[in-house]
Design a protein around this motif. Structure first.
Motif, PDB file in Angstrom:
ATOM      1  N   MET A  73      41.114  26.194  72.541  1.00 57.73           N
ATOM      2  CA  MET A  73      41.242  24.833  73.075  1.00 57.73           C
ATOM      3  C   MET A  73      39.871  24.329  73.531  1.00 57.73           C
ATOM      4  O   MET A  73      39.208  24.983  74.333  1.00 57.73           O
ATOM      5  CB  MET A  73      42.220  24.823  74.248  1.00 57.73           C
ATOM      6  N   GLU A  74      39.471  23.195  73.025  1.00 55.39           N
ATOM      7  CA  GLU A  74      38.160  22.632  73.339  1.00 55.39           C
ATOM      8  C   GLU A  74      38.335  21.262  73.972  1.00 55.39           C
ATOM      9  O   GLU A  74      39.109  20.435  73.474  1.00 55.39           O
ATOM     10  CB  GLU A  74      37.331  22.526  72.051  1.00 55.39           C
ATOM     11  N   LEU A  75      37.630  21.035  75.072  1.00 59.77           N
ATOM     12  CA  LEU A  75      37.705  19.761  75.790  1.00 59.77           C
ATOM     13  C   LEU A  75      36.309  19.194  75.986  1.00 59.77           C
ATOM     14  O   LEU A  75      35.349  19.942  76.166  1.00 59.77           O
ATOM     15  CB  LEU A  75      38.366  19.956  77.154  1.00 59.77           C
ATOM     16  N   PRO A  76      36.173  17.866  75.998  1.00 65.04           N
ATOM     17  CA  PRO A  76      34.859  17.270  76.228  1.00 65.04           C
ATOM     18  C   PRO A  76      34.432  17.390  77.681  1.00 65.04           C
ATOM     19  O   PRO A  76      35.250  17.330  78.599  1.00 65.04           O
ATOM     20  CB  PRO A  76      35.075  15.803  75.837  1.00 65.04           C
ATOM     21  N   LEU A  77      33.136  17.575  77.890  1.00 67.76           N
ATOM     22  CA  LEU A  77      32.544  17.553  79.230  1.00 67.76           C
ATOM     23  C   LEU A  77      31.131  17.022  79.062  1.00 67.76           C
ATOM     24  O   LEU A  77      30.290  17.680  78.442  1.00 67.76           O
ATOM     25  CB  LEU A  77      32.523  18.933  79.862  1.00 67.76           C
ATOM     26  N   GLY A  78      30.866  15.828  79.599  1.00 67.33           N
ATOM     27  CA  GLY A  78      29.578  15.203  79.357  1.00 67.33           C
ATOM     28  C   GLY A  78      29.360  15.049  77.866  1.00 67.33           C
ATOM     29  O   GLY A  78      30.255  14.650  77.123  1.00 67.33           O
ATOM     30  N   ASP A  79      28.163  15.408  77.415  1.00 71.76           N
ATOM     31  CA  ASP A  79      27.851  15.351  75.990  1.00 71.76           C
ATOM     32  C   ASP A  79      28.234  16.620  75.241  1.00 71.76           C
ATOM     33  O   ASP A  79      28.019  16.733  74.034  1.00 71.76           O
ATOM     34  CB  ASP A  79      26.347  15.087  75.792  1.00 71.76           C
ATOM     35  N   GLY A  80      28.792  17.604  75.955  1.00 69.13           N
ATOM     36  CA  GLY A  80      29.174  18.869  75.331  1.00 69.13           C
ATOM     37  C   GLY A  80      30.660  19.111  75.419  1.00 69.13           C
ATOM     38  O   GLY A  80      31.474  18.182  75.548  1.00 69.13           O
ATOM     39  N   THR A  81      31.036  20.377  75.362  1.00 70.73           N
ATOM     40  CA  THR A  81      32.441  20.747  75.432  1.00 70.73           C
ATOM     41  C   THR A  81      32.610  22.008  76.290  1.00 70.73           C
ATOM     42  O   THR A  81      31.648  22.734  76.555  1.00 70.73           O
ATOM     43  CB  THR A  81      33.025  21.049  74.036  1.00 70.73           C
ATOM     44  N   ILE A  82      33.836  22.248  76.711  1.00 71.43           N
ATOM     45  CA  ILE A  82      34.209  23.485  77.391  1.00 71.43           C
ATOM     46  C   ILE A  82      35.443  24.046  76.694  1.00 71.43           C
ATOM     47  O   ILE A  82      36.156  23.327  75.985  1.00 71.43           O
ATOM     48  CB  ILE A  82      34.496  23.260  78.891  1.00 71.43           C
ATOM     49  N   GLU A  83      35.701  25.325  76.908  1.00 66.21           N
ATOM     50  CA  GLU A  83      36.861  25.979  76.308  1.00 66.21           C
ATOM     51  C   GLU A  83      37.652  26.705  77.396  1.00 66.21           C
ATOM     52  O   GLU A  83      37.569  27.931  77.548  1.00 66.21           O
ATOM     53  CB  GLU A  83      36.423  26.959  75.214  1.00 66.21           C
ATOM     54  N   PRO A  84      38.418  25.950  78.184  1.00 63.43           N
ATOM     55  CA  PRO A  84      39.182  26.581  79.263  1.00 63.43           C
ATOM     56  C   PRO A  84      40.269  27.497  78.713  1.00 63.43           C
ATOM     57  O   PRO A  84      40.839  27.251  77.650  1.00 63.43           O
ATOM     58  CB  PRO A  84      39.786  25.394  80.011  1.00 63.43           C
ATOM     59  N   ARG A  85      40.568  28.555  79.444  1.00 61.59           N
ATOM     60  CA  ARG A  85      41.601  29.511  79.046  1.00 61.59           C
ATOM     61  C   ARG A  85      42.816  29.342  79.964  1.00 61.59           C
ATOM     62  O   ARG A  85      42.704  29.438  81.194  1.00 61.59           O
ATOM     63  CB  ARG A  85      41.066  30.930  79.120  1.00 61.59           C
ATOM     64  N   LEU A  86      43.952  29.077  79.334  1.00 61.49           N
ATOM     65  CA  LEU A  86      45.209  28.934  80.070  1.00 61.49           C
ATOM     66  C   LEU A  86      46.211  29.932  79.506  1.00 61.49           C
ATOM     67  O   LEU A  86      47.318  29.588  79.094  1.00 61.49           O
ATOM     68  CB  LEU A  86      45.721  27.491  79.938  1.00 61.49           C
ATOM     69  N   ASP A  87      45.798  31.210  79.509  1.00 60.43           N
ATOM     70  CA  ASP A  87      46.586  32.256  78.856  1.00 60.43           C
ATOM     71  C   ASP A  87      47.967  32.444  79.485  1.00 60.43           C
ATOM     72  O   ASP A  87      48.897  32.883  78.805  1.00 60.43           O
ATOM     73  CB  ASP A  87      45.828  33.589  78.905  1.00 60.43           C
ATOM     74  N   HIS A  88      48.106  32.158  80.752  1.00 67.28           N
ATOM     75  CA  HIS A  88      49.370  32.406  81.444  1.00 67.28           C
ATOM     76  C   HIS A  88      50.195  31.128  81.600  1.00 67.28           C
ATOM     77  O   HIS A  88      51.048  31.038  82.490  1.00 67.28           O
ATOM     78  CB  HIS A  88      49.100  33.034  82.809  1.00 67.28           C
ATOM     79  N   CYS A  89      49.945  30.151  80.721  1.00 72.91           N
ATOM     80  CA  CYS A  89      50.674  28.892  80.764  1.00 72.91           C
ATOM     81  C   CYS A  89      51.279  28.586  79.388  1.00 72.91           C
ATOM     82  O   CYS A  89      50.828  29.091  78.362  1.00 72.91           O
ATOM     83  CB  CYS A  89      49.751  27.741  81.173  1.00 72.91           C
ATOM     84  N   ASP A  90      52.297  27.745  79.388  1.00 68.03           N
ATOM     85  CA  ASP A  90      52.885  27.243  78.151  1.00 68.03           C
ATOM     86  C   ASP A  90      52.166  25.926  77.824  1.00 68.03           C
ATOM     87  O   ASP A  90      52.377  24.915  78.500  1.00 68.03           O
ATOM     88  CB  ASP A  90      54.382  27.013  78.353  1.00 68.03           C
ATOM     89  N   VAL A  91      51.304  25.941  76.806  1.00 69.23           N
ATOM     90  CA  VAL A  91      50.395  24.818  76.535  1.00 69.23           C
ATOM     91  C   VAL A  91      50.835  24.038  75.299  1.00 69.23           C
ATOM     92  O   VAL A  91      51.104  24.617  74.245  1.00 69.23           O
ATOM     93  CB  VAL A  91      48.945  25.314  76.334  1.00 69.23           C
ATOM     94  N   THR A  92      50.900  22.720  75.464  1.00 66.37           N
ATOM     95  CA  THR A  92      51.137  21.793  74.352  1.00 66.37           C
ATOM     96  C   THR A  92      49.927  20.871  74.260  1.00 66.37           C
ATOM     97  O   THR A  92      49.457  20.355  75.284  1.00 66.37           O
ATOM     98  CB  THR A  92      52.405  20.954  74.577  1.00 66.37           C
ATOM     99  N   ILE A  93      49.433  20.658  73.060  1.00 61.65           N
ATOM    100  CA  ILE A  93      48.268  19.783  72.884  1.00 61.65           C
ATOM    101  C   ILE A  93      48.715  18.460  72.260  1.00 61.65           C
ATOM    102  O   ILE A  93      49.395  18.445  71.230  1.00 61.65           O
ATOM    103  CB  ILE A  93      47.196  20.460  72.013  1.00 61.65           C
ATOM    104  N   ALA A  94      48.347  17.363  72.901  1.00 65.80           N
ATOM    105  CA  ALA A  94      48.640  16.020  72.395  1.00 65.80           C
ATOM    106  C   ALA A  94      47.587  15.653  71.353  1.00 65.80           C
ATOM    107  O   ALA A  94      46.444  15.369  71.696  1.00 65.80           O
ATOM    108  CB  ALA A  94      48.641  15.013  73.541  1.00 65.80           C
ATOM    109  N   ASP A  95      47.981  15.676  70.114  1.00 65.98           N
ATOM    110  CA  ASP A  95      47.047  15.474  69.010  1.00 65.98           C
ATOM    111  C   ASP A  95      47.446  14.222  68.232  1.00 65.98           C
ATOM    112  O   ASP A  95      48.371  14.267  67.412  1.00 65.98           O
ATOM    113  CB  ASP A  95      47.074  16.704  68.096  1.00 65.98           C
TER     114      ASP A  95
END
Length: 410
Positions: free
Chosen positions: A1-23
């Protein structure tokens, strides 16, 4: 999972969650220059050549650093067409539509407009000329002197989801961007923002949009060149009459940006990125666009999480500082909201909308350079997205919260 942060990106880990991505579907992208030239060849309404005269002094209002738009390309195409109509560069002033945002620096203007930076001036909201009134209250419509003194007024801009106008673009770039506090105070006041039709993604029957369009008529906006974009890039460009441009590009954007939601979530992660995450004023759009859109995807007491760089802290412009002061001095969201329903100064409307959301949902701002500012403003600061979400949560991740329309699946 990649998210924008400033001019770059981050890859937060939510291993213990049920994750849905709005695409969002995204749509087909276009080459901006080619699409702009085609739009000028087939405008919605009279052609550019029919709207200008070779002797005209021309003002072109463009968006500022808070918008993501290839203004250099749009401006380049417009200048070429004006030259074809007999209007030289020396007859053109490019006005940066700041509204009440801070002035852009010379370096920022150079980066935004490239070889046309020498034509640009920052809008001065304190040097304006009244051109008429709008609304039942006869609200003054005022415009910056470079625009008021021009023989022809043009604009570039972006038709993208907007919390109040439904979609931005059209007359809004000029009426708000190159206008004064009077119209901003009226359109962004509590009475206007409480009206049913004032809603993200809605153009038809939207009193905010109707007021802006009426102001554009008074300002003499002659011709616009606007685009809309999605996650993959620019989806379309249209030229001509502002109302028609906004309606057509909004239709393209809705198809490309809508994501059906069929259940509620414990948390929503709202991606923002540059330029909107430069300060807290702009970054909070991620939270309010999600919670106050067509379909709020949060359960009762669900939380909003916004990763935002915030190199400018709360923001340094007049509007940003008014927003900061209102939130900083408030005891709680409910009392702030009730107080602000009685009225507030232009720029503070973002505090009003944020307070409206915070009455129902906690907001966590993560990964920022200004955690102390966040904590001062009735929100919570955490180092990372994962720190703001309880293990086992059902999480909706919206990588581009400002360009995603969450709609009811039913």
């Amino acid at each position: 999972m990649e998210l924008p942060l400033g001019d770059g990106t981050i890859e937060p880990r939510l291993d213990h969650c049920d994750v849905t991505i709005a695409d969002p579907p995204g749509g087909e992208t276009v080459d901006v220059r080619t699409a702009a030239e085609r739009a000028l060849d087939d405008p919605l309404g009279p052609s550019l050549a029919d709207r200008v005269d070779p002797a005209d002094e021309v003002a072109i209002v463009v968006t500022d650093v808070t918008r993501t738009a290839p203004d250099d390309v749009l401006l380049d195409v417009l200048l070429d067409r004006l030259a074809d109509a007999g209007i030289g560069r020396e007859q053109v002033t490019v006005v940066i539509g700041l509204g009440l945002h801070r002035p852009m620096t010379d370096e920022e203007i150079e980066a935004m407009l490239g070889p046309h930076a020498d034509l640009a001036v920052n809008h001065d909201p304190e040097s304006v000329v009244q051109v008429g009134t709008v609304g039942e209250d006869d609200v003054p419509v005022e415009i910056g002197a470079p625009v008021a003194n021009a023989d022809a007024v043009l604009s570039t801009g972006v038709v993208e989801p907007h919390q109040y106008a439904g979609f931005s673009g059209g007359a809004k770039t000029v009426a708000i961007g190159a206008g004064s506090e009077s119209l901003i105070r009226y359109t962004h006041g509590p009475e206007m923002l409480a009206r049913d039709g004032v809603r993200l993604g809605r153009v038809e029957g939207n009193p905010f949009r109707e007021t802006i369009d009426a102001a554009g008529d008074l300002l003499g906006l002659d011709f616009s060149l606007n685009l809309t974009h999605g996650p993959a890039g620019v989806l379309g460009v249209r030229a001509g009459e502002g109302r028609r441009i906004v309606r057509e590009l909004a239709s393209i954007a809705r198809e490309a940006l809508s994501v059906p939601i069929d259940r509620d979530f414990d948390a929503v992660v709202c991606g923002v990125g540059a330029p909107k995450d430069a300060n807290l004023y702009q970054a909070t759009r991620g939270a309010t666009y999600v919670a106050l859109g067509d379909r709020n995807p949060l359960r009762e007491s669900g939380r909003l999480v916004v990763p935002a760089a915030l190199p400018e802290g709360a923001g340094v412009g007049m509007g940003e500082q008014r927003f900061y002061r209102r939130l900083r001095e408030a005891d709680d969201a409910e009392s702030l909201y009730e107080t602000m329903r009685e009225g507030y100064e232009p720029g503070a409307q973002r505090a009003f909308v944020v307070a409206r959301v915070l009455r129902d949902h906690d907001c966590y701002v993560t990964n920022s350079d200004a955690p102390a500012v966040v904590e001062e403003c009735l929100m919570h600061a955490e180092d990372d997205v994962a720190d703001a979400i309880d293990p086992g949560s059902e999480v909706l991740v919206v990588p581009d919260a400002l360009n995603t329309l969450l709609v009811d699946a039913t």
